[in-house]
Design a protein around this motif. Sequence first.
Motif, short mmCIF file in Angstrom:
data_model
loop_
_atom_site.label_atom_id
_atom_site.label_comp_id
_atom_site.label_asym_id
_atom_site.label_seq_id
_atom_site.Cartn_x
_atom_site.Cartn_y
_atom_site.Cartn_z
N ARG A 92 9.43 -11.83 -12.75
CA ARG A 92 9.03 -11.74 -11.34
C ARG A 92 8.45 -10.38 -10.97
O ARG A 92 8.12 -10.14 -9.81
CB ARG A 92 10.17 -12.11 -10.39
CG ARG A 92 10.70 -13.50 -10.66
CD ARG A 92 11.62 -14.01 -9.60
NE ARG A 92 12.10 -15.35 -9.95
CZ ARG A 92 12.80 -16.12 -9.16
NH1 ARG A 92 13.11 -15.73 -7.95
NH2 ARG A 92 13.18 -17.33 -9.57
N VAL A 93 8.33 -9.49 -11.94
CA VAL A 93 7.66 -8.21 -11.67
C VAL A 93 6.15 -8.46 -11.64
O VAL A 93 5.62 -9.26 -12.41
CB VAL A 93 8.00 -7.17 -12.77
CG1 VAL A 93 7.05 -5.98 -12.73
CG2 VAL A 93 9.45 -6.71 -12.62
N LEU A 94 5.47 -7.80 -10.70
CA LEU A 94 4.01 -7.77 -10.71
C LEU A 94 3.60 -6.42 -11.28
O LEU A 94 4.17 -5.39 -10.91
CB LEU A 94 3.44 -7.91 -9.30
CG LEU A 94 3.71 -9.23 -8.57
CD1 LEU A 94 3.15 -9.16 -7.15
CD2 LEU A 94 3.09 -10.39 -9.32
N ALA A 95 2.64 -6.42 -12.19
CA ALA A 95 2.23 -5.16 -12.82
C ALA A 95 0.72 -5.09 -12.91
O ALA A 95 0.05 -6.10 -13.10
CB ALA A 95 2.85 -5.05 -14.22
N CYS A 96 0.22 -3.87 -12.77
CA CYS A 96 -1.22 -3.64 -12.89
C CYS A 96 -1.43 -2.77 -14.13
O CYS A 96 -1.40 -1.53 -14.06
CB CYS A 96 -1.69 -2.91 -11.61
SG CYS A 96 -3.46 -2.74 -11.51
N PRO A 97 -1.60 -3.42 -15.29
CA PRO A 97 -1.67 -2.65 -16.55
C PRO A 97 -2.91 -1.77 -16.59
O PRO A 97 -3.90 -2.04 -15.90
CB PRO A 97 -1.72 -3.74 -17.62
CG PRO A 97 -2.21 -4.96 -16.93
CD PRO A 97 -1.76 -4.85 -15.50
N ASP A 98 -2.84 -0.74 -17.43
CA ASP A 98 -4.01 0.14 -17.58
C ASP A 98 -4.52 0.19 -19.02
O ASP A 98 -5.51 0.86 -19.30
CB ASP A 98 -3.71 1.56 -17.06
CG ASP A 98 -2.53 2.21 -17.76
OD1 ASP A 98 -1.87 1.53 -18.58
OD2 ASP A 98 -2.25 3.38 -17.48
N GLN A 99 -3.84 -0.51 -19.93
CA GLN A 99 -4.30 -0.53 -21.32
C GLN A 99 -4.15 -1.93 -21.92
O GLN A 99 -3.39 -2.75 -21.39
CB GLN A 99 -3.54 0.50 -22.17
CG GLN A 99 -4.07 1.91 -22.01
CD GLN A 99 -5.53 2.05 -22.46
OE1 GLN A 99 -5.98 1.40 -23.41
NE2 GLN A 99 -6.29 2.89 -21.76
N VAL A 100 -4.84 -2.13 -23.01
CA VAL A 100 -4.84 -3.43 -23.70
C VAL A 100 -4.77 -3.21 -25.21
O VAL A 100 -5.39 -2.27 -25.72
CB VAL A 100 -6.16 -4.19 -23.40
CG1 VAL A 100 -6.34 -5.37 -24.34
CG2 VAL A 100 -6.21 -4.67 -21.97
N ILE A 101 -4.03 -4.06 -25.90
CA ILE A 101 -4.19 -4.19 -27.35
C ILE A 101 -4.51 -5.66 -27.61
O ILE A 101 -3.82 -6.56 -27.10
CB ILE A 101 -2.94 -3.76 -28.13
CG1 ILE A 101 -2.64 -2.27 -27.87
CG2 ILE A 101 -3.14 -4.00 -29.63
CD1 ILE A 101 -1.40 -1.75 -28.59
N ASP A 102 -5.55 -5.87 -28.41
CA ASP A 102 -6.05 -7.23 -28.63
C ASP A 102 -5.58 -7.75 -29.99
O ASP A 102 -5.98 -7.23 -31.03
CB ASP A 102 -7.58 -7.20 -28.57
CG ASP A 102 -8.19 -8.60 -28.59
OD1 ASP A 102 -7.43 -9.58 -28.56
OD2 ASP A 102 -9.43 -8.68 -28.62
N TYR A 103 -4.72 -8.77 -29.98
CA TYR A 103 -4.27 -9.41 -31.22
C TYR A 103 -4.90 -10.79 -31.39
O TYR A 103 -4.49 -11.55 -32.26
CB TYR A 103 -2.74 -9.58 -31.21
CG TYR A 103 -1.93 -8.31 -31.06
CD1 TYR A 103 -1.51 -7.59 -32.18
CD2 TYR A 103 -1.59 -7.83 -29.80
CE1 TYR A 103 -0.76 -6.44 -32.05
CE2 TYR A 103 -0.85 -6.67 -29.66
CZ TYR A 103 -0.44 -5.98 -30.78
OH TYR A 103 0.31 -4.82 -30.64
N THR A 104 -5.85 -11.13 -30.53
CA THR A 104 -6.46 -12.46 -30.64
C THR A 104 -7.47 -12.49 -31.77
O THR A 104 -7.89 -11.44 -32.26
CB THR A 104 -7.16 -12.87 -29.32
OG1 THR A 104 -8.30 -12.03 -29.10
CG2 THR A 104 -6.22 -12.77 -28.13
N TRP A 105 -7.85 -13.65 -32.18
CA TRP A 105 -8.85 -13.78 -33.26
C TRP A 105 -9.67 -15.05 -33.03
O TRP A 105 -9.22 -15.99 -32.37
CB TRP A 105 -8.18 -13.83 -34.64
CG TRP A 105 -7.05 -14.81 -34.73
CD1 TRP A 105 -5.73 -14.57 -34.46
CD2 TRP A 105 -7.14 -16.21 -35.06
NE1 TRP A 105 -4.99 -15.72 -34.60
CE2 TRP A 105 -5.84 -16.74 -34.98
CE3 TRP A 105 -8.19 -17.05 -35.42
CZ2 TRP A 105 -5.55 -18.08 -35.25
CZ3 TRP A 105 -7.91 -18.38 -35.69
CH2 TRP A 105 -6.60 -18.89 -35.61
#
Length: 248
Positions: free
Chosen positions: A99-112
């Motif tokens: 239930r926390v709302l967060a505004c992230p500032d970084q990403v790590i991409d594990y998708t392929w």
Amino acid sequence: MQQIALAVIGGTGVYNLAKLDDVQTHEVDTRFGKPSGPVRVGTLLGHRVAFLARHGEGHSLPPHKINYRANLAALQQIGAQRVLALNTVGGIGDDFGPRVLACPDQVIDYTWGRISTICEEEGTDVVHVDFGHPYTPMLRSKILAAAKVTGVKVHDGGCYGATQGPRLETIAEIARMRRDGCDLVGMTGMPEAALARELGLDYACLAIVANWAAGCGDGEEITMAEVLANVQAASNGLPELVGELARG
Ligand code: HPA
């Protein structure tokens, strides 16, 4: 096409925007194909806002089958420059419980295996966009300011780890992501953010924590019912926050 103050992409559990009035439906076609569904354009607390359900309005598209390029291009085509991405996520870091709302500032991409550039087609010039700050800093600041004005609690910052899905992660995978520095885990944050940058859109994420990620928190089994209930509970203040963001 009339200017849109803000476009919103809804994630799992967010298939429409409460308080969006006088809604017009646009079936948009783009050079990348069709988006996940119709774009709904209406008035939210006095401002023109567009809404698109990322997985389709009946949640029929798994994360790897979403046409992220068409979704963003459709929003751009109907006149949006700013995109607020709502992403339903699991929480890894201690500050990121359900239930926390967060505004992230970084990403790590594990998708392929996802089409992650608009420079794919033969004849297009390849562009290497700067992605050091994956979310538009000015839009992030405005989200945080809108949260303050509307009294909606939003955590400032965090690293979003994008996984392939559609299955949830193993405990070992989440432990690795924690070591990598991820605070949040979701399946749709990428390539959407990178494509938005390539398209020249202002783009930021408001993550809705639906559950503790595997092996975090109480370690209970994650159920879809829990996910949807937490998204709904955490979304109460969203119309006001989105309206305020659309204003400024
Ligand atoms: N992992 C990945 N994606 C998610 C999760 C999760 O735990 N919860 C909601 N989306």
